[in-house]
Write an enzyme that holds these catalytic residues in place. Structure first.
Site, short mmCIF file in Angstrom:
data_model
loop_
_atom_site.label_atom_id
_atom_site.label_comp_id
_atom_site.label_asym_id
_atom_site.label_seq_id
_atom_site.Cartn_x
_atom_site.Cartn_y
_atom_site.Cartn_z
CE LYS A 147 -4.27 0.85 2.59
NZ LYS A 147 -4.90 0.68 3.91
O1 G3P Z 1 -7.72 1.34 5.51
C1 G3P Z 1 -7.73 2.67 5.77
C2 G3P Z 1 -9.04 3.32 6.06
O2 G3P Z 1 -10.10 2.45 5.85
C3 G3P Z 1 -9.07 4.08 7.32
O3 G3P Z 1 -10.32 4.27 7.89
O4 G3P Z 1 -11.78 4.82 9.78
O5 G3P Z 1 -9.34 5.37 9.92
O6 G3P Z 1 -10.85 6.65 8.42
P1 G3P Z 1 -10.58 5.33 9.06
#
Ligand code: G3P
Length: 218
Positions: A83
């Site tokens: 990633k």
């Molecule tokens: O995988 C990364 C992403 O899904 C992060 O999510 O909830 O930290 O904004 P969040």
């Protein structure tokens, strides 16, 4: 629509995997930090459970080190998808790595033009963070619609991996738009399963079944 689990918690991954509906896993340094375990240990555990794309994030910020880290990650296991953040340096790294045949998930995407550049660089997946856009009063789902349209217009092979999902409506709307993948926290996966009318309906059916003495299936 493919379902990925957005977590590094091996208990959640095992439970979701048992459902038979999980196609892959996405992680990031924050999710790995929450486990309290070192990165390599977390990666090893996940790779043993799920046979599908597993996103593991590079931590370098310059192109050459991103490339180096991504090459190392991709050699750990055939299912590892490095990633890489959507920066200028990250786009250059994706271009080089995709030319080598390494599938990359380009992360931290917040605009359709960023997604267009990432597809041109050859990313296998683009990860638009819709919940974080909603958090600042931008329409995260509109971004998904824009990216899906642009990719369809030009026949890009890059898959739209909807990330930063916060609730079932995010999954529903992204599916209606034709996004390829939804990566979600375990809690959202459970919310997709449960419905109070299912529980109430089942209870009533079973009560009625018991009303007739001698009822049996076989
Ligand atoms: O995988 C990364 C992403 O899904 C992060 O999510 O909830 O930290 O904004 P969040």
């Amino acid at each position: 629509m493919k379902f990925f689990l957005d977590t590094a918690d091996i208990k959640e991954i095992r439970e979701a995997h048992d459902l038979g509906l999980i196609d892959g896993v996405t992680t990031n340094p924050s999710l790995v930090a929450k486990t309290g375990k070192p990165f390599h240990k977390v990666a090893e555990e996940i790779l043993k459970v799920v046979d599908g794309p597993i996103s593991l994030e590079v931590v370098a910020r310059d192109t050459s080190h991103m490339i180096k880290e991504a090459r190392i990650l991709s050699k750990i296991h055939k299912n590892v998808v490095p990633k890489i953040p959507l920066t200028r340096e990250g786009l250059k790294a994706v271009k080089v790595l995709s030319t080598e045949g390494i599938s990359i998930n380009q992360t931290l995407c917040f605009s359709a033009t960023q997604a267009l550049l990432s597809a041109k660089a050859g990313a296998a997946y683009i990860s638009p963070f819709i919940g974080r856009l909603d958090d600042i009063s931008h329409d995260g789902l509109q971004l998904i619609q824009d990216i899906v349209t642009i990719y369809q217009n030009y026949g890009f092979q890059t898959e739209v991996l909807v990330a930063s999902i916060r609730h079932p409506l995010h999954v529903l709307e992204a599916a209606k738009m034709g996004a390829h993948v939804a990566t979600m926290p375990f809690k959202v996966l459970e919310q997709l399963i449960n419905h109070p009318l299912t529980d109430m309906g089942l209870e009533k059916f079973l009560k009625d079944w018991e009303k007739v003495p001698g009822n049996k299936i076989v």
